[in-house]
Design an enzyme around this catalytic site. Structure first.
Site, PDB file in Angstrom:
ATOM      1  N   ARG A 111       0.847  -1.296   0.178  1.00  0.00           N
ATOM      2  CA  ARG A 111       0.035  -0.003   0.126  1.00  0.00           C
ATOM      3  C   ARG A 111       0.778   1.103   0.158  1.00  0.00           C
ATOM      4  O   ARG A 111       0.493   2.220   0.693  1.00  0.00           O
ATOM      5  CB  ARG A 111      -0.896   0.036   1.106  1.00  0.00           C
ATOM      6  CG  ARG A 111      -1.901  -1.166   1.427  1.00  0.00           C
ATOM      7  CD  ARG A 111      -2.993  -1.036   0.137  1.00  0.00           C
ATOM      8  NE  ARG A 111      -3.987  -2.099   0.407  1.00  0.00           N
ATOM      9  CZ  ARG A 111      -4.040  -3.232  -0.053  1.00  0.00           C
ATOM     10  NH1 ARG A 111      -2.863  -3.683  -0.617  1.00  0.00           N
ATOM     11  NH2 ARG A 111      -5.094  -3.959  -0.009  1.00  0.00           N
ATOM     12  N   SER A 160     -10.480  -0.678   3.286  1.00  0.00           N
ATOM     13  CA  SER A 160      -9.983  -0.780   4.417  1.00  0.00           C
ATOM     14  C   SER A 160      -9.476   0.631   5.193  1.00  0.00           C
ATOM     15  O   SER A 160      -8.861   1.220   4.290  1.00  0.00           O
ATOM     16  CB  SER A 160      -8.680  -1.687   4.412  1.00  0.00           C
ATOM     17  OG  SER A 160      -9.030  -2.928   3.891  1.00  0.00           O
ATOM     18  N   GLU A 164      -4.815   3.625   5.869  1.00  0.00           N
ATOM     19  CA  GLU A 164      -4.401   3.346   4.475  1.00  0.00           C
ATOM     20  C   GLU A 164      -5.262   4.565   3.644  1.00  0.00           C
ATOM     21  O   GLU A 164      -4.668   5.031   2.703  1.00  0.00           O
ATOM     22  CB  GLU A 164      -5.164   2.199   4.007  1.00  0.00           C
ATOM     23  CG  GLU A 164      -4.866   1.870   2.757  1.00  0.00           C
ATOM     24  CD  GLU A 164      -6.032   0.753   1.768  1.00  0.00           C
ATOM     25  OE1 GLU A 164      -5.669  -0.302   2.594  1.00  0.00           O
ATOM     26  OE2 GLU A 164      -6.590   1.272   1.104  1.00  0.00           O
TER      27      GLU A 164
HETATM   28  P1  FAD Z   1      -8.978   8.359  -5.197  1.00  0.00           P
HETATM   29  O1  FAD Z   1      -9.466   8.166  -3.928  1.00  0.00           O
HETATM   30  O2  FAD Z   1      -9.530   9.504  -6.124  1.00  0.00           O
HETATM   31  O3  FAD Z   1      -7.370   9.090  -4.703  1.00  0.00           O
HETATM   32  C1  FAD Z   1      -6.605   8.294  -3.923  1.00  0.00           C
HETATM   33  C2  FAD Z   1      -5.213   9.296  -3.925  1.00  0.00           C
HETATM   34  O4  FAD Z   1      -4.604   9.162  -5.138  1.00  0.00           O
HETATM   35  C3  FAD Z   1      -5.487  10.702  -3.557  1.00  0.00           C
HETATM   36  O5  FAD Z   1      -4.311  11.137  -2.907  1.00  0.00           O
HETATM   37  C4  FAD Z   1      -5.314  11.333  -5.004  1.00  0.00           C
HETATM   38  O6  FAD Z   1      -4.982  12.626  -4.708  1.00  0.00           O
HETATM   39  C5  FAD Z   1      -4.570  10.652  -5.409  1.00  0.00           C
HETATM   40  N1  FAD Z   1      -4.733  10.211  -7.067  1.00  0.00           N
HETATM   41  C6  FAD Z   1      -5.812   9.684  -7.729  1.00  0.00           C
HETATM   42  N2  FAD Z   1      -5.626   9.753  -8.982  1.00  0.00           N
HETATM   43  C7  FAD Z   1      -4.560  10.328  -9.206  1.00  0.00           C
HETATM   44  C8  FAD Z   1      -3.968  10.682 -10.601  1.00  0.00           C
HETATM   45  N3  FAD Z   1      -4.402  10.342 -11.578  1.00  0.00           N
HETATM   46  N4  FAD Z   1      -2.616  11.213 -10.458  1.00  0.00           N
HETATM   47  C9  FAD Z   1      -2.228  11.663  -9.360  1.00  0.00           C
HETATM   48  N5  FAD Z   1      -2.689  11.298  -8.076  1.00  0.00           N
HETATM   49  C10 FAD Z   1      -3.874  10.714  -8.004  1.00  0.00           C
HETATM   50  N6  FAD Z   1      -7.896  -0.688  -2.254  1.00  0.00           N
HETATM   51  C11 FAD Z   1      -6.873  -1.925  -2.495  1.00  0.00           C
HETATM   52  O7  FAD Z   1      -5.817  -1.639  -2.773  1.00  0.00           O
HETATM   53  N7  FAD Z   1      -7.446  -2.985  -2.387  1.00  0.00           N
HETATM   54  C12 FAD Z   1      -8.617  -3.404  -2.265  1.00  0.00           C
HETATM   55  O8  FAD Z   1      -9.112  -4.584  -2.336  1.00  0.00           O
HETATM   56  C13 FAD Z   1      -9.616  -2.451  -2.060  1.00  0.00           C
HETATM   57  N8  FAD Z   1     -10.932  -2.695  -1.676  1.00  0.00           N
HETATM   58  C14 FAD Z   1     -11.882  -1.579  -1.749  1.00  0.00           C
HETATM   59  C15 FAD Z   1     -13.088  -1.784  -1.530  1.00  0.00           C
HETATM   60  C16 FAD Z   1     -13.980  -0.603  -1.394  1.00  0.00           C
HETATM   61  C17 FAD Z   1     -15.442  -1.071  -1.268  1.00  0.00           C
HETATM   62  C18 FAD Z   1     -13.683   0.450  -1.396  1.00  0.00           C
HETATM   63  C19 FAD Z   1     -14.611   1.793  -1.401  1.00  0.00           C
HETATM   64  C20 FAD Z   1     -12.052   0.886  -1.660  1.00  0.00           C
HETATM   65  C21 FAD Z   1     -11.205  -0.352  -1.720  1.00  0.00           C
HETATM   66  N9  FAD Z   1      -9.777  -0.066  -2.009  1.00  0.00           N
HETATM   67  C22 FAD Z   1      -9.056  -1.063  -2.285  1.00  0.00           C
HETATM   68  C23 FAD Z   1      -9.472   1.517  -1.975  1.00  0.00           C
HETATM   69  C24 FAD Z   1      -9.374   2.231  -3.275  1.00  0.00           C
HETATM   70  O9  FAD Z   1     -10.511   1.624  -4.164  1.00  0.00           O
HETATM   71  C25 FAD Z   1      -8.035   2.009  -4.153  1.00  0.00           C
HETATM   72  O10 FAD Z   1      -7.269   2.639  -3.337  1.00  0.00           O
HETATM   73  C26 FAD Z   1      -8.201   2.903  -5.410  1.00  0.00           C
HETATM   74  O11 FAD Z   1      -7.219   2.647  -6.161  1.00  0.00           O
HETATM   75  C27 FAD Z   1      -8.546   4.283  -5.354  1.00  0.00           C
HETATM   76  O12 FAD Z   1      -8.689   4.765  -6.817  1.00  0.00           O
HETATM   77  P2  FAD Z   1      -9.611   6.039  -6.824  1.00  0.00           P
HETATM   78  O13 FAD Z   1      -9.487   6.546  -8.409  1.00  0.00           O
HETATM   79  O14 FAD Z   1     -10.890   6.215  -6.191  1.00  0.00           O
HETATM   80  O15 FAD Z   1      -8.637   7.240  -6.028  1.00  0.00           O
HETATM   81  N1  EPU Z   2     -10.805 -10.585  10.404  1.00  0.00           N
HETATM   82  C1  EPU Z   2     -11.388 -10.583  11.815  1.00  0.00           C
HETATM   83  N2  EPU Z   2     -12.458  -9.915  11.778  1.00  0.00           N
HETATM   84  C2  EPU Z   2     -12.825  -9.039  10.747  1.00  0.00           C
HETATM   85  C3  EPU Z   2     -12.137  -8.749   9.825  1.00  0.00           C
HETATM   86  C4  EPU Z   2     -11.168  -9.640   9.482  1.00  0.00           C
HETATM   87  O1  EPU Z   2     -10.890 -11.355  12.521  1.00  0.00           O
HETATM   88  O2  EPU Z   2     -13.911  -8.129  11.188  1.00  0.00           O
HETATM   89  C5  EPU Z   2      -9.441 -11.582  10.139  1.00  0.00           C
HETATM   90  C6  EPU Z   2     -10.076 -12.914   9.741  1.00  0.00           C
HETATM   91  O3  EPU Z   2      -9.342 -13.790  10.409  1.00  0.00           O
HETATM   92  C7  EPU Z   2      -9.595 -12.667   8.314  1.00  0.00           C
HETATM   93  C8  EPU Z   2      -8.344 -11.965   8.144  1.00  0.00           C
HETATM   94  O4  EPU Z   2      -8.726 -10.712   9.229  1.00  0.00           O
HETATM   95  O5  EPU Z   2      -9.076 -13.937   7.982  1.00  0.00           O
HETATM   96  C9  EPU Z   2      -8.050 -11.227   6.773  1.00  0.00           C
HETATM   97  O6  EPU Z   2      -9.467 -10.486   6.449  1.00  0.00           O
HETATM   98  P1  EPU Z   2      -9.738 -10.105   4.850  1.00  0.00           P
HETATM   99  O7  EPU Z   2      -9.465 -11.336   4.179  1.00  0.00           O
HETATM  100  O8  EPU Z   2     -11.135  -9.795   4.778  1.00  0.00           O
HETATM  101  O9  EPU Z   2      -8.691  -9.284   4.486  1.00  0.00           O
HETATM  102  P2  EPU Z   2      -8.112  -7.917   5.148  1.00  0.00           P
HETATM  103  O10 EPU Z   2      -6.565  -8.277   5.655  1.00  0.00           O
HETATM  104  O11 EPU Z   2      -9.247  -7.528   6.229  1.00  0.00           O
HETATM  105  C10 EPU Z   2      -6.870  -7.211   2.991  1.00  0.00           C
HETATM  106  C11 EPU Z   2      -6.818  -5.768   2.209  1.00  0.00           C
HETATM  107  C12 EPU Z   2      -8.151  -5.721   1.543  1.00  0.00           C
HETATM  108  C13 EPU Z   2      -8.015  -6.774   0.364  1.00  0.00           C
HETATM  109  C14 EPU Z   2      -8.027  -8.123   1.183  1.00  0.00           C
HETATM  110  C15 EPU Z   2      -8.162  -9.247   0.258  1.00  0.00           C
HETATM  111  C16 EPU Z   2      -5.485  -4.436   3.588  1.00  0.00           C
HETATM  112  C17 EPU Z   2      -5.301  -3.005   4.428  1.00  0.00           C
HETATM  113  N3  EPU Z   2      -6.514  -4.624   3.018  1.00  0.00           N
HETATM  114  O12 EPU Z   2      -7.896  -6.943   3.990  1.00  0.00           O
HETATM  115  O13 EPU Z   2      -7.824  -4.480   0.613  1.00  0.00           O
HETATM  116  O14 EPU Z   2      -9.093  -6.751  -0.344  1.00  0.00           O
HETATM  117  O15 EPU Z   2      -7.113  -8.125   2.191  1.00  0.00           O
HETATM  118  O16 EPU Z   2      -6.805  -9.414  -0.289  1.00  0.00           O
HETATM  119  O17 EPU Z   2      -4.439  -4.883   3.223  1.00  0.00           O
HETATM  120  C18 EPU Z   2      -8.393  -2.164   0.608  1.00  0.00           C
HETATM  121  O18 EPU Z   2      -7.113  -1.968   0.831  1.00  0.00           O
HETATM  122  O19 EPU Z   2      -9.157  -1.030   0.870  1.00  0.00           O
HETATM  123  C19 EPU Z   2      -8.873  -3.344   0.867  1.00  0.00           C
HETATM  124  C20 EPU Z   2     -10.089  -3.751   0.914  1.00  0.00           C
END
Ligand code: FAD
Ligand code: EPU
Length: 337
Positions: free
Chosen positions: A163, A237, A333
């Site tokens: 991240r 997250s 994050e």
């Molecule tokens: P924004 O929120 O619009 O911007 C994020 C940051 O990047 C800001 O600081 C912004 O200024 C900068 N930025 C954006 N675009 C540009 C650009 N073109 N040039 C320069 N700076 C820029 N993330 C994960 O890694 N893994 C996950 O599994 C994951 N699951 C998610 C699930 C949900 C339900 C939600 C709501 C979010 C999740 N995220 C996850 C976080 C998010 O989706 C990612 O970080 C995504 O890449 C953000 O993209 P965005 O276009 O919305 O960025």
């Molecule tokens: N867990 C709990 N309680 C909870 C949630 C999770 O006990 O309420 C424990 C469980 O044991 C589970 C473990 O945490 O097995 C891991 O949970 P999960 O698989 O849901 O993944 P995470 O570590 O919570 C990360 C990323 C996610 C990504 C998933 C799948 C980060 C900060 N988050 O979540 O990314 O989608 O793994 O790879 O690394 C994001 O970055 O926004 C994001 C959603």
């Protein structure tokens, strides 16, 4: 065209109601240069916005918000093993994943359903289900906001980590990313051991595995635990999973035998922050409209009209309580503005 006093509520997935003093969108590199020219004399960098899915607004934005709408997905090159696919920074990430699956470009199927745009994918090296963008990233094009010059950065130059990238550190607020090129495999290398993927593929009754099946499995798992921002505001997250030393982990295990963690490449243990937060009693907690999701404690939510400050206050309480119980300091994050 630069507009004034625009509500950012439709442009962030937390649904926080703040205004941008100035707001413009851009559809090409030329647009970016034009807008930056008009901004001469402004000392503050504009805020670049993609899909607003990793941002928490805690106040109005006094300066300029620039919304990235550069489109286009092109196969720019191919060699024996790889397709090189270039996406405009404003391309929706999940549509790009689906486009790649339809064309048999392998490597990002595990990253299905992550909200946001391609341009933000390198910002924090998005990752899920055993894959990170660094695994498929080839290069990006960006414009330096103050020098108004165009640069190309390769994988190494982005210094990707968990991240993390240069754009969250030394290059923070300095560049507008305008396109990203991914290096995708001609022959898939399946990554299906992570989390619940094997069980989900079995439940789906998959026989001849394809990258589409992997994406569908990931989508099913994600839909079962992550809140849909269209229904309940959130940014995924809220915190990172903390990385601690093996000895600290072993020590914690004596008192908390069920603690969840796994070894990283750097010989550290990445602890599941969701577990730490749940064990500290926050899962499903709600204070006004700010809350901790009842299915995934790592996700903070806006039940309707929470302000960014209320969500930030809740996050601080969670950080303190996890620190008191486990001696681990969580870090955010989500980008706090
Ligand atoms: P924004 O929120 O619009 O911007 C994020 C940051 O990047 C800001 O600081 C912004 O200024 C900068 N930025 C954006 N675009 C540009 C650009 N073109 N040039 C320069 N700076 C820029 N993330 C994960 O890694 N893994 C996950 O599994 C994951 N699951 C998610 C699930 C949900 C339900 C939600 C709501 C979010 C999740 N995220 C996850 C976080 C998010 O989706 C990612 O970080 C995504 O890449 C953000 O993209 P965005 O276009 O919305 O960025
Ligand atoms: N867990 C709990 N309680 C909870 C949630 C999770 O006990 O309420 C424990 C469980 O044991 C589970 C473990 O945490 O097995 C891991 O949970 P999960 O698989 O849901 O993944 P995470 O570590 O919570 C990360 C990323 C996610 C990504 C998933 C799948 C980060 C900060 N988050 O979540 O990314 O989608 O793994 O790879 O690394 C994001 O970055 O926004 C994001 C959603």
């Amino acid at each position: 065209m630069i507009k004034e006093n625009i509500s950012l509520q439709p442009f962030n997935t937390f649904g926080i109601d703040v205004n941008a003093r100035y707001f413009a969108s851009f559809q090409s590199e030329e647009n970016v240069f034009e807008i930056l020219e008009q901004q001469l004399g402004e000392s503050q960098s504009p805020l670049i916005l993609g899909g607003g899915s990793n941002i928490l607004f805690t106040k109005h934005v006094d300066g300029l918000v620039l919304k990235n709408e550069i489109g286009g997905i092109d196969l720019v090159h191919q060699d024996q093993d790889y397709f090189y696919v270039k996406a405009g920074a404003g391309v929706n990430w999940h549509s790009l994943v689906m486009h790649c699956i339809d064309n048999n470009y392998a490597g990002i199927e595990n990253l299905a359903l992550i909200p946001g745009n391609a341009g933000a994918s390198p910002m924090q090296n998005i990752g899920a289900y055993g894959v990170e963008i660094k695994d498929v990233f080839h290069s990006l094009e960006a414009i330096h906001i103050h020098d108004k010059t165009k640069v190309i950065l390769n994988n190494k130059e982005c210094h990707f980590g968990y991240r993390e990238s240069v754009f969250k550190n030394i290059y923070k607020n300095q560049f507008v990313i305008t396109s990203v090129t991914y290096k995708l495999k001609k022959v898939p290398q399946y990554n299906i051991s992570y989390g619940a993927i094997p069980q989900e593929l079995e439940r789906m009754g998959v026989k001849d595995l394809s990258i589409k099946d992997v994406a569908l499995a990931v989508m099913n798992i994600r839909n079962s635990k992550l809140p849909n921002p269209k229904i309940i505001g959130n940014a995924g997250s809220f915190f990172k999973n903390p990385e601690i030393s093996v000895s600290q982990f072993d020590q914690l295990k004596l008192n908390f035998p069920n603690i969840v963690g796994h070894a990283t490449e750097n010989n550290l243990i990445k602890v599941a922050a969701g577990w730490l937060i749940e064990q500290s009693g926050w899962k499903g907690y709600r204070e006004g409209d700010a809350g901790c999701h009842d299915k995934q404690a790592l996700v903070l939510v806006n039940h309707g009209n929470a302000s960014g400050s209320q969500i930030l206050e809740l996050s601080e309480k969670i950080i303190n309580s996890v620190n008191d119980k486990f001696g681990i300091e969580l870090s955010c994050e989500v980008n706090i503005i």
